[in-house]
Design an enzyme around this catalytic site. Structure first.
Site, PDB file in Angstrom:
ATOM      1  N   ARG A   1       3.743  16.741  38.492  1.00 38.95           N
ATOM      2  CA  ARG A   1       2.347  17.164  38.390  1.00 38.95           C
ATOM      3  C   ARG A   1       1.891  17.434  36.972  1.00 38.95           C
ATOM      4  NH1 ARG A   1       3.879  17.860  43.033  1.00 38.95           N
ATOM      5  NH2 ARG A   1       5.758  18.489  41.981  1.00 38.95           N
ATOM      6  N   THR A   2       2.633  18.240  36.236  1.00 34.53           N
ATOM      7  CA  THR A   2       2.108  18.695  34.948  1.00 34.53           C
ATOM      8  C   THR A   2       1.965  17.514  33.985  1.00 34.53           C
ATOM      9  OG1 THR A   2       3.283  20.749  35.369  1.00 34.53           O
ATOM     10  CG2 THR A   2       2.385  20.452  33.159  1.00 34.53           C
TER      11      THR A   2
ATOM     12  N   LYS B   1      20.059  13.276  20.062  1.00 36.73           N
ATOM     13  CA  LYS B   1      20.882  13.120  18.838  1.00 36.73           C
ATOM     14  C   LYS B   1      20.929  14.414  18.043  1.00 36.73           C
ATOM     15  CE  LYS B   1      18.753   8.595  18.482  1.00 36.73           C
ATOM     16  NZ  LYS B   1      17.689   7.930  17.701  1.00 36.73           N
TER      17      LYS B   1
ATOM     18  N   ARG C   1       6.914  20.482  27.523  1.00 32.14           N
ATOM     19  CA  ARG C   1       7.728  21.251  28.482  1.00 32.14           C
ATOM     20  C   ARG C   1       9.161  21.265  27.966  1.00 32.14           C
ATOM     21  NH1 ARG C   1       7.805  20.724  34.954  1.00 32.14           N
ATOM     22  NH2 ARG C   1       5.913  21.928  34.602  1.00 32.14           N
TER      23      ARG C   1
ATOM     24  N   HIS D   1       4.102  29.352  32.340  1.00 25.25           N
ATOM     25  CA  HIS D   1       3.566  28.025  32.667  1.00 25.25           C
ATOM     26  C   HIS D   1       2.035  28.173  32.681  1.00 25.25           C
ATOM     27  CE1 HIS D   1       2.987  24.119  34.204  1.00 25.25           C
ATOM     28  NE2 HIS D   1       3.827  24.107  35.222  1.00 25.25           N
TER      29      HIS D   1
HETATM   30  N1   CP Z   1       3.695  22.715  39.301  1.00 30.42           N
HETATM   31  C1   CP Z   1       4.494  22.048  38.449  1.00 30.42           C
HETATM   32  O1   CP Z   1       4.752  22.481  37.322  1.00 30.42           O
HETATM   33  O2   CP Z   1       4.977  20.849  38.935  1.00 30.42           O
HETATM   34  P1   CP Z   1       5.882  19.836  38.122  1.00 30.42           P
HETATM   35  O3   CP Z   1       7.186  20.502  37.828  1.00 30.42           O
HETATM   36  O4   CP Z   1       6.005  18.630  39.009  1.00 30.42           O
HETATM   37  O5   CP Z   1       5.156  19.522  36.826  1.00 30.42           O
END
Ligand code: CP
Length: 305
Positions: A51-52, A80, A101, A129
């Site tokens: 999703r993100t 590396k 991320r 998040h």
């Molecule tokens: N909600 C969420 O962060 O989903 P993903 O891990 O799929 O990005």
């Protein structure tokens, strides 16, 4: 230049403006179709995501921009030994904005300190998040019509669930929010959050039974048990199905109680609940695109008339 590391980086008034923009994008998408025609988004994902990452990419493409990036640390030069600081310095020459991320708490902040472009924390370990929180808040505001006066139950892995930590941080700024933390003792909400709530005199309680509190809830935020953050598989297997929300339990929920989940779902909401109009977790994913479009425009300081 502005980054987004935590939902608290935006004031409540700035969040309102962001959500107004996201709602305008939802209803007038054509107006924004070329807003980022000369811009590039880099998605640097050192940890898996559906999703993100894809909602960020969809957001930039819907704004007329372009995207580049990697979805796996193993296919980047991190494998590396390259540091995030060096990586972001280079990416600053390739893109105008970056969503990152990382499995290590604080890594996007380290990157932001050296970056020449806005960096968005797309999830750092078990810490924060913030764009999921923006998604959650926009969903609540759009579907409930308010951001205050409700009881929210947060259920599942409250220890490792970064979406929960970010959401609580954001919600304490609104009036008359009552928190109910529903978890097994091993996955309790961290003490530092409890201490913050106590210091701010915010009402909360901790319970183990979801059934016991179901009739009280205006919102139920379900979460999966975060397998990737467990130290041993045995504990994960023991706890993973502690909560499974079923149709029968929905009979005890308020008629307007919304069921949210950041997804991915594993087993904690039975698929039979999906057809209940109060289950809004897939709609939540849709709001995630609008709010990320609004965020990209805001951080790039692009105004659309
Ligand atoms: N909600 C969420 O962060 O989903 P993903 O891990 O799929 O990005």
């Amino acid at each position: 230049m502005r980054h987004l590391m935590s939902p608290l980086d935006f004031s409540v008034e700035e969040l309102d403006a962001l959500f107004d923009l996201a709602n305008d994008i939802e209803f007038h998408p054509k107006k924004y179709a070329n807003a980022c025609a000369d811009k590039i988004l880099a998605t640097c994902f050192y940890e898996p995501s559906t999703r993100t990452r894809l909602s960020f990419e969809s957001a930039m493409l819907r704004l007329g921009g372009k995207v580049l990036g990697f979805s796996d640390a193993g296919s980047s030069s991190a494998s590396k030994g390259e540091s995030v600081s060096d990586t972001i310095r280079v990416i600053s020459s390739y893109a105008d904005i970056c969503a990152m991320r990382h499995p290590k708490e604080g890594a996007p902040m380290v990157a932001a300190a050296k970056s020449l472009i806005p960096v968005i924390n797309a999830g750092d370990g078990g810490h924060q998040h913030p764009t999921q929180t923006l998604t959650d808040l926009l969903t609540i505001r759009s579907l409930k019509g308010r951001m205050n006066n409700f009881t929210i139950g947060l259920c599942g892995d409250l220890k490792f669930g970064r979406t929960v930590h970010s959401l609580i941080d954001a919600l304490v700024r609104y009036e008359n929010i009552n928190f109910i933390f529903i978890s097994p003792p091993e996955l309790r909400i961290p003490d530092y959050i409890i201490d913050e709530l106590k210091a701010k005199d915010i009402p909360f309680k901790e319970v183990i039974s979801l059934d016991e509190v179901m009739p009280e809830l205006d919102l139920l935020y379900m979460t999966r048990v975060q397998r990737e953050r467990f130290f041993n598989e045995e504990d994960y297997v023991r706890l993973k199905d502690f909560y499974i929300l079923k149709k029968a339990q929905m009979d005890h929920a308020k008629p307007d109680c919304l069921i949210l989940h950041p997804l991915p779902r594993v087993n904690e909401i039975s698929v039979e609940v999906d057809d209940d109009p109060r289950a809004v977790y897939f709609k939540q994913g849709q709001y995630g695109v609008y709010v990320r479009m609004a965020l990209i425009l805001t951080l790039l300081n692009i105004k659309v008339d």
